[in-house]
Design a protein around this motif. Structure first.
Motif, PDB file in Angstrom:
ATOM      1  N   CYS A 193       0.961  -1.239  -0.082  1.00 39.50           N
ATOM      2  CA  CYS A 193      -0.076  -0.045   0.167  1.00 39.50           C
ATOM      3  C   CYS A 193       0.885   1.226   0.105  1.00 39.50           C
ATOM      4  N   HIS A 194       0.488   2.291  -0.935  1.00 43.12           N
ATOM      5  CA  HIS A 194       1.209   3.394  -0.784  1.00 43.12           C
ATOM      6  C   HIS A 194       0.191   4.207  -1.982  1.00 43.12           C
ATOM      7  N   TYR A 195       0.399   5.740  -2.011  1.00 44.17           N
ATOM      8  CA  TYR A 195      -0.657   6.343  -2.905  1.00 44.17           C
ATOM      9  C   TYR A 195      -2.000   6.018  -2.426  1.00 44.17           C
ATOM     10  N   CYS A 196      -2.435   6.293  -1.252  1.00 46.67           N
ATOM     11  CA  CYS A 196      -3.624   5.775  -0.983  1.00 46.67           C
ATOM     12  C   CYS A 196      -4.801   6.670  -1.498  1.00 46.67           C
ATOM     13  N   PRO A 197      -5.679   6.056  -2.282  1.00 42.37           N
ATOM     14  CA  PRO A 197      -6.822   7.056  -2.676  1.00 42.37           C
ATOM     15  C   PRO A 197      -7.728   7.679  -1.606  1.00 42.37           C
ATOM     16  N   TYR A 198      -7.677   7.288  -0.383  1.00 46.05           N
ATOM     17  CA  TYR A 198      -8.590   7.701   0.619  1.00 46.05           C
ATOM     18  C   TYR A 198      -7.742   9.174   1.079  1.00 46.05           C
ATOM     19  N   LEU A 199      -6.827   9.453   0.902  1.00 49.34           N
ATOM     20  CA  LEU A 199      -6.022  10.459   1.426  1.00 49.34           C
ATOM     21  C   LEU A 199      -6.249  11.744   0.623  1.00 49.34           C
ATOM     22  N   ALA A 200      -5.998  12.984   1.293  1.00 48.81           N
ATOM     23  CA  ALA A 200      -6.079  14.072   0.402  1.00 48.81           C
ATOM     24  C   ALA A 200      -4.553  14.249  -0.334  1.00 48.81           C
ATOM     25  N   LYS A 201      -3.768  13.656   0.234  1.00 48.32           N
ATOM     26  CA  LYS A 201      -2.312  13.958  -0.441  1.00 48.32           C
ATOM     27  C   LYS A 201      -1.597  12.539  -0.678  1.00 48.32           C
ATOM     28  N   PRO A 202      -2.163  11.706  -1.382  1.00 47.62           N
ATOM     29  CA  PRO A 202      -1.290  10.417  -1.433  1.00 47.62           C
ATOM     30  C   PRO A 202       0.139  10.440  -1.811  1.00 47.62           C
ATOM     31  N   GLU A 203       0.943   9.592  -1.184  1.00 48.90           N
ATOM     32  CA  GLU A 203       2.430   9.696  -1.336  1.00 48.90           C
ATOM     33  C   GLU A 203       2.962   8.376  -1.210  1.00 48.90           C
ATOM     34  N   GLU A 204       4.163   8.496  -1.945  1.00 47.44           N
ATOM     35  CA  GLU A 204       4.603   6.951  -1.784  1.00 47.44           C
ATOM     36  C   GLU A 204       5.132   6.482  -0.370  1.00 47.44           C
ATOM     37  N   TYR A 205       5.079   7.391   0.372  1.00 48.54           N
ATOM     38  CA  TYR A 205       5.443   6.978   2.125  1.00 48.54           C
ATOM     39  C   TYR A 205       4.337   7.573   2.923  1.00 48.54           C
ATOM     40  N   ASP A 206       3.216   7.428   2.450  1.00 50.67           N
ATOM     41  CA  ASP A 206       2.045   8.054   3.096  1.00 50.67           C
ATOM     42  C   ASP A 206       1.606   7.031   4.606  1.00 50.67           C
ATOM     43  N   ILE A 207       0.657   7.536   5.086  1.00 50.22           N
ATOM     44  CA  ILE A 207       0.354   6.539   6.296  1.00 50.22           C
ATOM     45  C   ILE A 207      -0.317   5.388   5.887  1.00 50.22           C
ATOM     46  N   SER A 208      -0.773   5.039   4.757  1.00 51.87           N
ATOM     47  CA  SER A 208      -0.863   3.642   4.209  1.00 51.87           C
ATOM     48  C   SER A 208       0.069   2.846   3.991  1.00 51.87           C
ATOM     49  N   PHE A 209       1.316   3.539   3.558  1.00 53.63           N
ATOM     50  CA  PHE A 209       2.649   2.681   3.482  1.00 53.63           C
ATOM     51  C   PHE A 209       3.178   2.521   4.941  1.00 53.63           C
TER      52      PHE A 209
END
Length: 417
Positions: free
Chosen positions: A156-172
């Motif tokens: 998981c990364h670049y999560c579509p649930y997030l305002a700012k999907p990123e490579e190392y976002d909270i889903s990562f």
């Protein structure tokens, strides 16, 4: 002793399913205890994590803290409760029931009940873990249903649930943390539907963990067919009308597909004068004003006896969920001899055998849903489907059958200690 852990007791599908399994095990002479955040109603073997006013305030603070952590990162309000970061939760590793347990059985543990750190401490105790999955959260970076995203299959990364999907976002980050704490844990992942178990077996986080499918159970003595004419009089319903039931925890949740139900009824046309609708669950009554057919809004019902009446009053239940595991509403209705119409999604086709005990419609098609409703409105089809629906539940979801499957699992885990 088996200790079940569930945030909710008799609220929500997962909480109800956990309580039903606990009761089924007790009836099968298994020493079972259920620990919940807040007991909804007193019953044997169910304990509160919050035993006083201070602990209740702490539980509320955990829930708020969990939501506040996610709030700045959510894409919009529609996903607010569809993603759990599991940053805030109670440490129950030293709780007396946890210490006494031979097997720890997890159910739905989000919304501030247990955090990832809480799970880590539980797993570190070395006790066998059974985890019944009520959605996809166990193997994703935080979402409860992925809405078509398949990043959980790899990472998981670049999560579509997030305002700012990123490579190392909270889903990562959550994915990495889960990977860390799942390692070397003696755990079995149980999915109520084969659909979910297939995802467990494919998901990167869980592919190497023992998994199988055991359905939820239901009390078939409580949920049983009753004399419809008696129920119609009790609920002041017309005996000359066909009654279609929609039952959902929240009709405004897009995942529940209420809009497809409304569109399907608009397409029925010629039969519409013979039909009335019952809506069971949380809804805005004003939303019923624009409905194409007369509506009996029953509201949210938690009394099982009243639920049984509602299911028995209906000629069918329509469940147009776009994503779902093994809906309790279908099981409850079918146990009462009420056939179901639903989309071909999640575990629904495992419950409804097409044109045997109900009707499976093409996912997301209001036209197909309408065709299924019309097909079931045929008196001959409905009577036959009713008998078959009850038989399916007795053969597949009865308490003794499901409890036996879990007993075998517990024994297997304990024998390999």
């Amino acid at each position: 002793m088996v200790l079940h852990l569930s945030n909710f007791h008799l609220e929500g599908g997962a909480g109800v399913a956990a309580a039903r399994l606990h009761r089924a095990l007790l009836k099968s002479n298994v020493e079972s205890t259920l620990l919940v955040s807040q007991v909804t109603a007193n019953e044997p073997g169910v304990s509160n994590l919050s035993n006083n006013a201070l602990q209740t305030k702490k539980a509320l603070a955990r829930f708020i803290g969990e939501r506040l952590y996610f709030y700045p990162q959510e894409k919009d309000a529609s996903v607010r409760f569809a993603f759990s970061p599991a940053e805030v939760g109670a440490d129950i590793s030293n709780h007396p029931l946890v210490q006494q347990a031979d097997v720890i059985h997890l159910h739905w543990i989000n919304f501030g009940f247990l955090s990832l750190d809480s799970l880590d401490k539980l797993f570190s105790l070395g006790k066998p873990i059974v985890w019944t999955l009520h959605d996809m959260w166990t193997f994703t970076g935080g979402c409860h249903y992925s809405r078509g995203c398949e990043k959980f299959l790899t990472h998981c990364h670049y999560c579509p649930y997030l305002a700012k999907p990123e490579e190392y976002d909270i889903s990562f980050q959550q994915f990495e943390r889960k990977q860390e704490i799942y390692n070397n844990t003696k755990m079995a992942l149980i999915s109520p539907s084969q659909w979910l178990d297939n995802l467990v077996k494919k998901a990167a986080l869980t592919a190497d963990i023992t998994s199988s499918s055991i359905p939820n159970c239901i009390d078939t003595v409580l949920f049983k067919p009753l004399e419809k004419s008696v129920i119609w009089r009790k609920l002041n319903l017309s005996a000359s009308k066909k009654l279609i039931l929609f039952a959902g925890a929240n009709t405004s949740d897009p995942r529940k597909g209420f809009i497809y139900f409304k569109q399907a009824l608009e397409k029925i046309g010629l039969l519409s004068s013979e039909i009335e609708v019952m809506v069971l669950g949380k809804a805005n009554p004003k939303a019923m004003d624009t409905f194409p057919l007369p509506v009996h809004y029953l509201g949210k019902i938690s009394d099982p006896a009243k639920m049984v009446d509602a299911y028995n009053a209906a000629d069918m239940i329509v469940v147009p969920s776009l994503e779902d595991n093994l809906p309790n509403t279908i099981m409850e209705a079918m146990s009462c001899g009420t056939p179901a119409v639903g989309f071909a999604t999640g575990g629904i086709p495992e419950m409804i055998d097409h044109q045997i005990n109900g009707y499976i419609a093409l996912q997301g098609s209001a036209q197909s849903l309408a065709e299924g409703i019309e097909w079931l409105l045929n008196d001959e089809n409905n009577a036959r489907m009713s008998e078959n629906a009850r038989a399916k539940v007795l053969e597949t979801y009865a308490e003794s059958i499901v409890a036996s499957q879990y007993q075998q699992l517990y024994q297997s885990l304990l024998s390999h200690e």
